[in-house]
Design an enzyme around this catalytic site. Sequence first.
Site, PDB file in Angstrom:
ATOM      1  N   ARG A 174       0.797  -1.252   0.076  1.00  0.00           N
ATOM      2  CA  ARG A 174       0.049  -0.003   0.021  1.00  0.00           C
ATOM      3  C   ARG A 174       0.960   1.535   0.002  1.00  0.00           C
ATOM      4  O   ARG A 174       0.493   2.209  -0.547  1.00  0.00           O
ATOM      5  CB  ARG A 174      -0.824  -0.025   1.456  1.00  0.00           C
ATOM      6  CG  ARG A 174      -1.873  -1.083   1.164  1.00  0.00           C
ATOM      7  CD  ARG A 174      -2.776  -1.067   2.825  1.00  0.00           C
ATOM      8  NE  ARG A 174      -3.315   0.209   2.811  1.00  0.00           N
ATOM      9  CZ  ARG A 174      -4.875   0.025   2.427  1.00  0.00           C
ATOM     10  NH1 ARG A 174      -5.454  -0.990   2.463  1.00  0.00           N
ATOM     11  NH2 ARG A 174      -5.487   1.390   2.413  1.00  0.00           N
ATOM     12  N   HIS A 234       5.618 -24.484   5.768  1.00  0.00           N
ATOM     13  CA  HIS A 234       7.345 -24.411   5.357  1.00  0.00           C
ATOM     14  C   HIS A 234       7.826 -25.553   5.982  1.00  0.00           C
ATOM     15  O   HIS A 234       8.982 -25.926   5.894  1.00  0.00           O
ATOM     16  CB  HIS A 234       7.819 -23.211   5.844  1.00  0.00           C
ATOM     17  CG  HIS A 234       7.896 -22.889   7.467  1.00  0.00           C
ATOM     18  ND1 HIS A 234       6.703 -22.674   8.236  1.00  0.00           N
ATOM     19  CD2 HIS A 234       8.828 -23.080   8.152  1.00  0.00           C
ATOM     20  CE1 HIS A 234       7.233 -22.545   9.485  1.00  0.00           C
ATOM     21  NE2 HIS A 234       8.441 -22.830   9.471  1.00  0.00           N
ATOM     22  N   LYS A 283      11.493 -28.170   5.156  1.00  0.00           N
ATOM     23  CA  LYS A 283      12.970 -28.246   5.852  1.00  0.00           C
ATOM     24  C   LYS A 283      13.683 -29.455   5.400  1.00  0.00           C
ATOM     25  O   LYS A 283      12.925 -30.632   5.053  1.00  0.00           O
ATOM     26  CB  LYS A 283      12.442 -28.612   7.381  1.00  0.00           C
ATOM     27  CG  LYS A 283      11.958 -27.107   8.011  1.00  0.00           C
ATOM     28  CD  LYS A 283      11.780 -27.472   9.595  1.00  0.00           C
ATOM     29  CE  LYS A 283      11.072 -26.335   9.987  1.00  0.00           C
ATOM     30  NZ  LYS A 283      11.783 -24.907  10.181  1.00  0.00           N
ATOM     31  N   GLU A 323       9.645 -24.110  21.013  1.00  0.00           N
ATOM     32  CA  GLU A 323      10.167 -22.511  20.642  1.00  0.00           C
ATOM     33  C   GLU A 323      10.629 -22.212  22.157  1.00  0.00           C
ATOM     34  O   GLU A 323       9.642 -22.214  22.976  1.00  0.00           O
ATOM     35  CB  GLU A 323       9.229 -21.657  19.959  1.00  0.00           C
ATOM     36  CG  GLU A 323       8.852 -22.584  18.715  1.00  0.00           C
ATOM     37  CD  GLU A 323       7.868 -21.427  17.974  1.00  0.00           C
ATOM     38  OE1 GLU A 323       8.308 -20.299  17.296  1.00  0.00           O
ATOM     39  OE2 GLU A 323       6.555 -21.441  17.764  1.00  0.00           O
ATOM     40  N   HIS A 363       1.549 -27.984  10.621  1.00  0.00           N
ATOM     41  CA  HIS A 363       2.939 -28.487  10.549  1.00  0.00           C
ATOM     42  C   HIS A 363       2.921 -29.642  11.297  1.00  0.00           C
ATOM     43  O   HIS A 363       3.539 -30.737  10.723  1.00  0.00           O
ATOM     44  CB  HIS A 363       3.899 -27.588  11.415  1.00  0.00           C
ATOM     45  CG  HIS A 363       3.665 -26.120  10.848  1.00  0.00           C
ATOM     46  ND1 HIS A 363       3.827 -25.997   9.650  1.00  0.00           N
ATOM     47  CD2 HIS A 363       3.833 -25.153  11.691  1.00  0.00           C
ATOM     48  CE1 HIS A 363       3.786 -24.654   9.456  1.00  0.00           C
ATOM     49  NE2 HIS A 363       3.884 -24.085  10.533  1.00  0.00           N
TER      50      HIS A 363
HETATM   51  C1  BG6 Z   1       4.890 -20.647  11.898  1.00  0.00           C
HETATM   52  C2  BG6 Z   1       4.054 -20.104  13.251  1.00  0.00           C
HETATM   53  O1  BG6 Z   1       3.951 -21.152  11.157  1.00  0.00           O
HETATM   54  O2  BG6 Z   1       6.149 -21.572  12.345  1.00  0.00           O
HETATM   55  C3  BG6 Z   1       4.902 -19.426  14.202  1.00  0.00           C
HETATM   56  O3  BG6 Z   1       2.974 -19.420  12.597  1.00  0.00           O
HETATM   57  C4  BG6 Z   1       6.270 -20.305  14.530  1.00  0.00           C
HETATM   58  O4  BG6 Z   1       4.134 -18.917  15.163  1.00  0.00           O
HETATM   59  C5  BG6 Z   1       6.880 -20.802  13.378  1.00  0.00           C
HETATM   60  O5  BG6 Z   1       7.036 -19.696  15.271  1.00  0.00           O
HETATM   61  C6  BG6 Z   1       7.797 -22.095  13.735  1.00  0.00           C
HETATM   62  O6  BG6 Z   1       8.747 -22.232  12.622  1.00  0.00           O
HETATM   63  P1  BG6 Z   1      10.132 -22.700  12.567  1.00  0.00           P
HETATM   64  O7  BG6 Z   1      10.583 -23.034  11.212  1.00  0.00           O
HETATM   65  O8  BG6 Z   1      10.852 -21.665  13.385  1.00  0.00           O
HETATM   66  O9  BG6 Z   1      10.164 -23.993  13.552  1.00  0.00           O
END
Ligand code: BG6
Length: 486
Positions: A43, A172, A176, A210, A234
Amino acid sequence: MAFDLVFFGGTGDLVWRKLMPALFQAYRHGSLPEGGRIIGVGRDDLSDEQYRQQIQTRFEQVEGEKRPNSEEFARFAALLCYVRMDLSKPESYAALAARLAERETDHVVMYLSTAPSLFTTVCEQLAASGLNTPKTRIVLEKPLGHDLASNRAINTAVGQVFKEQQIFRIDHYLGKPGVQNLFAMRFGNALFEPLWRREHIANIQITMSEELGVEKRGGFYESTGALRDMVQNHALQLLCAIAMEPPINAHADAIRDEKLKVLRALKRWTPETLTQHVIRGQYAAGNVDGHPVPAYRDEQGVSPSSNTETFVALRTEIANWRWAGVPFYIRTGKRMASREAHIEINFRPTPHDIFKTPVGQVNKLVIHLQPKDGLELHLFAQGQSKRGQGGGAALSPVHLDLDFDKRFGSERVGAYERLLLDVLDGRLNLFVRSDEQEEAWRWVEPILQHWTADPVGPRPYAAGTWGPSASSAMIARDGFCWSEEL
Ligand code: BG6
């Protein structure tokens, strides 16, 4: 192969934190196809040059080795340009269409890194301005909806404009290297497959922990929580990779068909299992890496009486011949004792023990996804002549340790780099099909509904720990424990 890669949400967090650095790595590795253009859409009123400067400033926050020097950045920046758009206005799409018409390309990738509430509008507008050509691919970032109904609504809207083969739904974790090695280990080697079943495996544990809290995403996280943020996507994708049958070939649909079967076979919830097999937690104040950190409820953008879960541990089973009766445990959380993602395959004990194996220990295979990427096979060996209790020879635990980072070093490709290159290449193997996603929501929804009706709320755990004690109690009821409790 000439391509245009358009980032909707081009000034957003994900673009500068993950996507641009990943593209830069691909560029540096020489794997980004030549003749590419990367178009940021946002934007703000920016020129191409101002956009490049913004990205350069942001690159200064990228980890050491991955950061470009100024000469490298200057070369990479030549690929970048910017289009200002208001995504709700049709005329904005005309501006994008004009920019795209400047040159001939083989592919145009529309990467939607915006709030998912905009996905439907963007797709409709792309269609209205004729930007959904057969050479267009669309990439959708999670979260794809909030529940089954909203996920379906998005999939339907996108499906009206693009064919399934043009839609790349990102998870994602599938990008990995460790996850790709899990596929390679299972389906590229004959060694483990005969053991990969209920007769030999006692339980499987998936941990994604995490150290970080919600950071600046409190507002988003409040209405999301760990179940939607990490488990629905995930964790279930990892579970599919472990539990699926060998696909008939390495094509995307063969793989996705097998993953879908696993999701369909996940044991359905009952009122009892919802109460006993799903634990939700929320971090209280504590210490992480020796530093005091605030409680979730004191984070920016979070309600002081929030009931959002920052931790989930659950137990499930897969109702098929291979896995019946084998517990699969999943746990994930923020502000935990360390940052790790790994999968533990715990094998059954020997049927007849002539040696003295260390109490409570079994053969196990640990698949490390991060921070380390590798495989660890835990065995028992006789290291010394000491006799165990009862006269039998005492065994000691030993392990074979395969470190993929050491073995493959700089050839390794990060998750977003891998996934972006796959999109450019049209490879759907590591992307999620709509029916997989819907099945995952169908399984997660009863948990969400149960929590809505449950007055107790999440259990507090001190930041910097492994979550509420109920998580240990849940697994202990089966006679097992999490690895750090051994
Ligand atoms: C994301 C989540 O999909 O994955 C985040 O929205 C999380 O909250 C992240 O921190 C963790 O990804 P990674 O690759 O750091 O384990």
